[in-house]
Design a protein around this motif. Sequence first.
Motif, PDB file in Angstrom:
ATOM      1  N   PRO B  87       0.807  -1.022   0.095  1.00  0.00           N
ATOM      2  CA  PRO B  87       0.069  -0.124  -0.008  1.00  0.00           C
ATOM      3  C   PRO B  87       0.828   1.320   0.053  1.00  0.00           C
ATOM      4  CG  PRO B  87       0.010  -1.171   2.103  1.00  0.00           C
ATOM      5  CD  PRO B  87       0.743  -2.001   1.252  1.00  0.00           C
ATOM      6  N   PRO B  88       0.285   2.354  -0.454  1.00  0.00           N
ATOM      7  CA  PRO B  88       1.027   3.773  -0.583  1.00  0.00           C
ATOM      8  C   PRO B  88       1.440   4.164   0.905  1.00  0.00           C
ATOM      9  CG  PRO B  88      -1.306   4.010  -0.989  1.00  0.00           C
ATOM     10  CD  PRO B  88      -0.980   2.622  -0.965  1.00  0.00           C
ATOM     11  N   GLU B  89       2.579   4.902   1.181  1.00  0.00           N
ATOM     12  CA  GLU B  89       2.608   5.711   2.376  1.00  0.00           C
ATOM     13  C   GLU B  89       1.392   6.424   2.687  1.00  0.00           C
ATOM     14  OE1 GLU B  89       5.330   5.632   5.335  1.00  0.00           O
ATOM     15  OE2 GLU B  89       5.360   4.550   3.356  1.00  0.00           O
ATOM     16  N   PRO B  90       0.933   6.230   4.034  1.00  0.00           N
ATOM     17  CA  PRO B  90      -0.204   7.099   4.369  1.00  0.00           C
ATOM     18  C   PRO B  90       0.076   8.669   4.307  1.00  0.00           C
ATOM     19  CG  PRO B  90       0.345   5.357   5.825  1.00  0.00           C
ATOM     20  CD  PRO B  90       1.429   5.382   5.046  1.00  0.00           C
ATOM     21  N   THR B  91      -0.919   9.307   3.929  1.00  0.00           N
ATOM     22  CA  THR B  91      -1.151  10.741   4.123  1.00  0.00           C
ATOM     23  C   THR B  91      -2.466  11.067   4.732  1.00  0.00           C
ATOM     24  OG1 THR B  91      -2.216  11.030   1.943  1.00  0.00           O
ATOM     25  CG2 THR B  91       0.234  11.082   2.203  1.00  0.00           C
ATOM     26  N   GLY B  92      -2.785  12.151   5.160  1.00  0.00           N
ATOM     27  CA  GLY B  92      -4.093  12.531   5.506  1.00  0.00           C
ATOM     28  C   GLY B  92      -4.433  11.959   6.966  1.00  0.00           C
ATOM     29  N   TYR B 117      -5.267   1.074   1.046  1.00  0.00           N
ATOM     30  CA  TYR B 117      -4.746   1.116  -0.405  1.00  0.00           C
ATOM     31  C   TYR B 117      -4.992   2.537  -1.072  1.00  0.00           C
ATOM     32  CZ  TYR B 117      -2.671  -3.177  -0.392  1.00  0.00           C
ATOM     33  OH  TYR B 117      -1.755  -4.306  -0.247  1.00  0.00           O
ATOM     34  N   LEU B 118      -6.059   3.291  -0.504  1.00  0.00           N
ATOM     35  CA  LEU B 118      -6.292   4.571  -1.111  1.00  0.00           C
ATOM     36  C   LEU B 118      -5.296   5.800  -0.283  1.00  0.00           C
ATOM     37  CD1 LEU B 118      -8.556   3.152  -2.490  1.00  0.00           C
ATOM     38  CD2 LEU B 118      -9.854   5.413  -2.212  1.00  0.00           C
ATOM     39  N   GLY B 119      -4.356   5.182   0.571  1.00  0.00           N
ATOM     40  CA  GLY B 119      -3.519   6.144   1.051  1.00  0.00           C
ATOM     41  C   GLY B 119      -3.662   6.660   2.347  1.00  0.00           C
ATOM     42  N   ARG B 120      -4.770   6.146   3.395  1.00  0.00           N
ATOM     43  CA  ARG B 120      -4.859   6.419   4.721  1.00  0.00           C
ATOM     44  C   ARG B 120      -4.328   5.629   5.728  1.00  0.00           C
ATOM     45  NH1 ARG B 120      -4.816   9.347   1.907  1.00  0.00           N
ATOM     46  NH2 ARG B 120      -6.699  10.571   0.693  1.00  0.00           N
ATOM     47  N   GLU B 121      -3.913   5.994   6.994  1.00  0.00           N
ATOM     48  CA  GLU B 121      -3.722   4.918   8.037  1.00  0.00           C
ATOM     49  C   GLU B 121      -5.137   4.335   8.465  1.00  0.00           C
ATOM     50  OE1 GLU B 121      -2.142   5.340  12.378  1.00  0.00           O
ATOM     51  OE2 GLU B 121      -2.088   7.230  11.351  1.00  0.00           O
ATOM     52  N   SER B 122      -4.971   3.122   8.873  1.00  0.00           N
ATOM     53  CA  SER B 122      -6.493   2.641   9.233  1.00  0.00           C
ATOM     54  C   SER B 122      -6.363   1.562  10.323  1.00  0.00           C
ATOM     55  CB  SER B 122      -7.257   2.389   7.801  1.00  0.00           C
ATOM     56  OG  SER B 122      -6.690   1.073   7.254  1.00  0.00           O
ATOM     57  N   ALA B 146      -9.804   9.580  15.704  1.00  0.00           N
ATOM     58  CA  ALA B 146      -9.786   9.521  14.109  1.00  0.00           C
ATOM     59  C   ALA B 146     -10.457  10.719  13.511  1.00  0.00           C
ATOM     60  CB  ALA B 146     -10.799   8.212  14.110  1.00  0.00           C
ATOM     61  N   HIS B 147      -9.974  10.713  12.132  1.00  0.00           N
ATOM     62  CA  HIS B 147     -10.631  11.620  11.499  1.00  0.00           C
ATOM     63  C   HIS B 147     -11.835  11.295  10.699  1.00  0.00           C
ATOM     64  CE1 HIS B 147      -6.763  13.146  12.239  1.00  0.00           C
ATOM     65  NE2 HIS B 147      -7.241  14.433  11.488  1.00  0.00           N
ATOM     66  N   VAL B 148     -12.195  10.075  10.698  1.00  0.00           N
ATOM     67  CA  VAL B 148     -13.601   9.556  10.149  1.00  0.00           C
ATOM     68  C   VAL B 148     -13.563   8.125  10.819  1.00  0.00           C
ATOM     69  CG1 VAL B 148     -12.344   8.747   8.153  1.00  0.00           C
ATOM     70  CG2 VAL B 148     -14.883   9.167   8.226  1.00  0.00           C
ATOM     71  N   VAL B 149     -14.968   7.776  11.005  1.00  0.00           N
ATOM     72  CA  VAL B 149     -15.228   6.404  11.621  1.00  0.00           C
ATOM     73  C   VAL B 149     -16.175   5.604  10.766  1.00  0.00           C
ATOM     74  CG1 VAL B 149     -15.932   5.104  13.428  1.00  0.00           C
ATOM     75  CG2 VAL B 149     -15.097   7.195  13.867  1.00  0.00           C
ATOM     76  N   VAL B 150     -15.502   4.466  10.525  1.00  0.00           N
ATOM     77  CA  VAL B 150     -16.521   3.724   9.387  1.00  0.00           C
ATOM     78  C   VAL B 150     -17.166   2.835  10.457  1.00  0.00           C
ATOM     79  CG1 VAL B 150     -16.820   1.870   7.860  1.00  0.00           C
ATOM     80  CG2 VAL B 150     -15.088   3.858   7.493  1.00  0.00           C
ATOM     81  N   VAL B 151     -18.383   2.377  10.459  1.00  0.00           N
ATOM     82  CA  VAL B 151     -19.130   1.589  11.242  1.00  0.00           C
ATOM     83  C   VAL B 151     -19.840   0.345  10.484  1.00  0.00           C
ATOM     84  CG1 VAL B 151     -20.736   1.145  12.928  1.00  0.00           C
ATOM     85  CG2 VAL B 151     -19.618   3.132  13.162  1.00  0.00           C
ATOM     86  N   ALA B 152     -19.458  -0.960  10.309  1.00  0.00           N
ATOM     87  CA  ALA B 152     -20.233  -1.954   9.661  1.00  0.00           C
ATOM     88  C   ALA B 152     -21.086  -2.416  10.783  1.00  0.00           C
ATOM     89  CB  ALA B 152     -19.135  -2.836   9.298  1.00  0.00           C
TER      90      ALA B 152
END
Lengths: 223, 223, 223, 223, 223, 223, 223, 223
Positions: B87-92, B117-122, B146-152
């Motif tokens: 994966p790319p180096e994380p940014t954002g 893989y879109l470039g964020r730490e997760s 976190a800068h955004v939270v995903v909830v499944a």
Amino acid sequence: MADWQPPASFARLDHDRAARRGYPEAVYCAGKSAEQVRAIAAELRRRHRAVTLFTRAGPEHARAVLAELPDARHEPEARLLAWPPAPPEPTGGRVLVLAAGTSDLPVAREAELTARYLGRESDLVVDVGVAGLHRVLGLLDVLRSAHVVVVAAGMDGALPSVVAGLVAVPVVAVPTSVGYGAAFGGLAPLLGMLTACTPGVAVVNIDNGYGAGHLAAQIAAAR
Amino acid sequence: MADWQPPASFARLDHDRAARRGYPEAVYCAGKSAEQVRAIAAELRRRHRAVTLFTRAGPEHARAVLAELPDARHEPEARLLAWPPAPPEPTGGRVLVLAAGTSDLPVAREAELTARYLGRESDLVVDVGVAGLHRVLGLLDVLRSAHVVVVAAGMDGALPSVVAGLVAVPVVAVPTSVGYGAAFGGLAPLLGMLTACTPGVAVVNIDNGYGAGHLAAQIAAAR
Amino acid sequence: MADWQPPASFARLDHDRAARRGYPEAVYCAGKSAEQVRAIAAELRRRHRAVTLFTRAGPEHARAVLAELPDARHEPEARLLAWPPAPPEPTGGRVLVLAAGTSDLPVAREAELTARYLGRESDLVVDVGVAGLHRVLGLLDVLRSAHVVVVAAGMDGALPSVVAGLVAVPVVAVPTSVGYGAAFGGLAPLLGMLTACTPGVAVVNIDNGYGAGHLAAQIAAAR
Amino acid sequence: MADWQPPASFARLDHDRAARRGYPEAVYCAGKSAEQVRAIAAELRRRHRAVTLFTRAGPEHARAVLAELPDARHEPEARLLAWPPAPPEPTGGRVLVLAAGTSDLPVAREAELTARYLGRESDLVVDVGVAGLHRVLGLLDVLRSAHVVVVAAGMDGALPSVVAGLVAVPVVAVPTSVGYGAAFGGLAPLLGMLTACTPGVAVVNIDNGYGAGHLAAQIAAAR
Amino acid sequence: MADWQPPASFARLDHDRAARRGYPEAVYCAGKSAEQVRAIAAELRRRHRAVTLFTRAGPEHARAVLAELPDARHEPEARLLAWPPAPPEPTGGRVLVLAAGTSDLPVAREAELTARYLGRESDLVVDVGVAGLHRVLGLLDVLRSAHVVVVAAGMDGALPSVVAGLVAVPVVAVPTSVGYGAAFGGLAPLLGMLTACTPGVAVVNIDNGYGAGHLAAQIAAAR
Amino acid sequence: MADWQPPASFARLDHDRAARRGYPEAVYCAGKSAEQVRAIAAELRRRHRAVTLFTRAGPEHARAVLAELPDARHEPEARLLAWPPAPPEPTGGRVLVLAAGTSDLPVAREAELTARYLGRESDLVVDVGVAGLHRVLGLLDVLRSAHVVVVAAGMDGALPSVVAGLVAVPVVAVPTSVGYGAAFGGLAPLLGMLTACTPGVAVVNIDNGYGAGHLAAQIAAAR
Amino acid sequence: MADWQPPASFARLDHDRAARRGYPEAVYCAGKSAEQVRAIAAELRRRHRAVTLFTRAGPEHARAVLAELPDARHEPEARLLAWPPAPPEPTGGRVLVLAAGTSDLPVAREAELTARYLGRESDLVVDVGVAGLHRVLGLLDVLRSAHVVVVAAGMDGALPSVVAGLVAVPVVAVPTSVGYGAAFGGLAPLLGMLTACTPGVAVVNIDNGYGAGHLAAQIAAAR
Amino acid sequence: MADWQPPASFARLDHDRAARRGYPEAVYCAGKSAEQVRAIAAELRRRHRAVTLFTRAGPEHARAVLAELPDARHEPEARLLAWPPAPPEPTGGRVLVLAAGTSDLPVAREAELTARYLGRESDLVVDVGVAGLHRVLGLLDVLRSAHVVVVAAGMDGALPSVVAGLVAVPVVAVPTSVGYGAAFGGLAPLLGMLTACTPGVAVVNIDNGYGAGHLAAQIAAAR
């Protein structure tokens, strides 16, 4: 053609069932004319029977009942009338009713009053949404002192699941038609309550405050 | 009849759009044959382009991709392959993914990997249902970093509403088809998330872990 | 029966949550009586707190608010009132709101104003349907200068998918109940937006302009 | 009990209707056993009639047809067989078929071949989604040279609306069951196409490539 | 906040698209205020352009249009206004519109008038239900002389299938919301028309007489 | 990317909640792999805790549990395993479970066993449909001796309403997916139970025998 | 836990009801195991009672029945077994069964055989769709000689309406799950039949050939 | 444009069909204007034909009919008018109509009167819900003397199933839109009646009292 004679036949009050089951009879007004409701009230007066509730009573229904039973108690917000006006002395366990938001009040109030007239002690707490967990958590002692908790909630209907995770007693969940769009008239909270990930949630029909209060009164009945 | 020539025409990889929008292209495998997926993988290899994800890849799709791109990373649980594997180096900002239950893991994992893989730490935390509020409350610090939270979440889908009430950042809610009966294949959590009583909830399609991760990565992108 | 005392209990304004999350509180008027709304407005006046929005406010609700808060700003088309009337100084990124048709204006305007009162710069462009692609394409520069795009659309709800294909930032899609027949009160655009073939589309409830503006403001918040 | 005698009665080929309407008969295989399909094929061979299509033919159906009509043309991807194998000389206008994605190919191909066997010139272009508008716009000349455009699309089904905004001729929209979750087996694109904001969109049943091709052939018929 | 200036931006008449596609523009009034419709009518008057239709125009919309364009033709039953009032000289083939019942008349009439103002000869026949097959069969000659048949039907929506079995030309089927109960606001005829067992049926949205007439006019256009 | 370490995180058994609420924990197997279930069983064995139920356990799940907990009780018909195998000594009131038909047995049995393992005396009576009222009426004494009645029924789901009319105690209604066509996978009995004309019916999710048994055990708990 | 003893309790054959109502009992096999069905067949053999039908019997169910009742009549297409094999001597009026298409045959045949075993003369005619009216009209004499007509049809389900317009006797309409897409598993023909514009149509459940045949036999019973 | 001349064409009374089928014609008023209904009544008066029913007649429709046919019988509760006013001498068997509750009366009464005007003896019994089985059981003799029983019921629609288990004759079940919430406008009883576990139930559309009475009259016709 049959000799059709109202009111003798159009709404036979089922006092036997009431007696048999031990709970007052309820007259569902929504589908009836004011005349039909008045005739029922008149019959009640003549027979001098035990507690009767008039549910889903609009202003005209209320006027019709009060014309025959002037001392009936009328709670317009809950669209309910009770006669005789005094609720019975409470027995059994305590019923706690939560309303997730102000808009859920009419349904929650109908549940509270129904449980009260069926002979339970009952209390109502309003505006306890999951968006502000501290409100729910601040009620822990109250919640745990109840023998059954009724939760009225619209929109996502997430509150019963949260509450059921905090108490050992059954939670009666009544979805409300509060909300718009994808709430689809109460379908969203109904489905949410049915699929609540916490066991112990008993679901009743959308906006059915009377049914929720009745079920809660049965659950908390003295044995 | 048209001179129909696969594979030249059957799936034109939209590298231009990828370039234009700044995010990798994804190949949705579910509706494609293994042969079609292999042809796409082969074309990728020839062109030596930037990161590509293969989503909803079953075992046969995975074999087809690996036959052409043996060094691709394969995450079977998330039905995902990524190429090149690193994966790319994380940014954002940081993306935090919550799975309400173990059964929600495949979707949550797909979201986590996509964001990565879109470039964020997760990061991913599992088994955080509303039935046990202490688990959610125990995560407060993590949630608020976190800068955004995903909830499944499946079944009643109540978790995003609770989480959104605890954080200031957007919550990306992805309903899952986990559950049965009145869950109706994810309809119940979908409606619950759309009608969440807390603002700040962004809903994506049922089981769409890829979409959730992509949206989260966009929200948390460096500006 | 519980000692039920309005208004002390019927709508506890959640200033703590507002403070905690950093965004103004909103009072959803649709399910409340004018009296209830007025009591809330009076309480607000007494406490002299930060920005509050009154959403889904009909004419009677508006009169009730203005009776207590005469300087509140009233935007009838968006069914919104804001108090104090002046929005905060903008921070963070820019929010662009698109309305697919004139009939989508009330929802789009509610989104625009909400984002504005939550502290973002916001603009509104109307009548940008997919039937006339040149209109969308003519907006490319405007679209690409925004930090988040809100799209309000009814009927087929195809616009968010098209817009998301043109920009790198998140698109907040709000389906509207505009349309008839198979639009089923907003179900058609809702499903269309959830299944948009372009990633990066965040869906909110039908007609939920407030939620769309709130989510957009969070996404575009300064970090 | 009736003297039930297959195959004399179980599937009366409606050559009269075919003759009356001027188009070949089609045998819908999906609900029939291989034996029933074979009996129909044998009857066809005996009667030596004009073009017949076998639609929704699975591998066993195909074997049954080819056992009786070895020179029939079999297109497995479109689940179609045609006999006699050579399509008629084209007359009337040109039919252009667009498939939004690779997964929509089987349906699109069924439409293309049906139009061809009903006597129209037909072409197929694949992977023309709304997410990449430049692809659609790059087809403008081709689009405007057709007498009718068939568009097969799943998920949000937004493509027909966009295409109808670019051409003067009718667009036949065929939703596909491609997609998952809120696509609900094709319901999402079906509703989207029915509520398309551009007039001139003729909708057929989900996955009904045969019906789309037939309708297109009728629209483009020589007059 | 954006400098929002009606009416310059709230409804940009898409004359270019009209010109580009060769058909008049239509103003859908249902979601617009009388003021908005009047502003559009005024703009039309100033620009002196070609035929424009105002569809779904209620009494207030009609008054607004007639205030600016006093010579516009108003057909209240079809909720339609046309300006200039004279339809163009017919070209192309003939459009025949059938209404299954009297209650389907408003939709059928909207289709007939739309086709007429788009330049086709058009006729309307009413009360042709499948319950009385002799009525349908009595129309055979009329049916077979048309270049396209529009069928407006509610309830079971069976008529288009029957008609399509009798003619070689395309049938445009428009389901109406006529009926009650299991008709579910037009869902029953919509599904019936989409699954018609006869090919050649083009379905449009429920009650969409305008769309049906427009599509029919395109199909019957001179080539 | 997060350091994701199964099984430490993938399914945190919520013993605290179990302790807090006083009821055994249940492991819902349907969405978990056999490996995940086995890991949970192994953890259970190590911790030597109180009663745990494994619900919706297929054959592979059962093998996985039995590999770690060979003495667990396995009831394949109810897809249930219990460990330790011996149910607790009954306390509280009696739970009576009715199955409307033989096909409802798996769900009814799951309810009966759940109530038993949660500490209630429980009985099961099968094949008590409303089509044969004498069967229901023949059970009057048994019905009236129970403290709560669970009714599992598919198809029209009419039995709970009839039973609730005969007893004073709450009826827990669990719709089953038994049936076809308009039963729509349990939707018909679900709606029927929610709208039962007798009060006192508590509805749980379709096929949710575990939930029904759990709720019944809570209702009949000793106080 | 109750002393649960199969088979004594799991499926009490309701011979009393059968006797009471005068029609044979039917065993619905779909939800039962082969073992359960075999036990019922064995009980039947021992009791030597009147006609019994086994409906929805798959191959394994059939083997189980034939193992106990080797002389039972097995009609695999209709998934039916009858024992004793000989139908009773016909009484009452004649039942005519129409199948719209070959794919509707299994359901139509189940109806025909059920009516026959309930004591009516019955006949079956196949492939009578509305797309070819001449077929329907060619059956006028046969139709008018019946005492009740059963119509099995999938897709648009238009045939019962057409037939009911031609005869004076009741039409029993049984929608089938034949079709795809917008047929939604029989929902389309179900709604179409319920909203048929001709009175005299009695609708039964989707694919319910047994119910249709039973109802027809009751309607045509000798009085 | 067609020379459209009402009323000659807008509602051709189908006396031929009436004659052909042997039953009176009915004019469905709901979708017609008062003017259209009056024109039909006037035509009737001129032609002096046999019995005609006006169904779903609101107050304005009734006034329109009575203006032309002053001696018509008007039954407002059933929204029915009959002309000439005297029903025919009864022939055939007896029709018994049950209304589950008072709110189902309008539909039940429409059924009773329709059967009466189609020439059958008919009777009506009200308030026979399944919640009080003793009421149903108290009617056994009456039930068993009828040749067909019509049951009108809303909410759970359980009554037809119970009744069909007690009689040998067909039961015509008419779901009503009585109820709220999960009754979904009659969907709940509709599905319940379609999936009734007792055979012999003929379902008609929601609130279709006319259709129920018509079907019952056909079933009970003299043969």
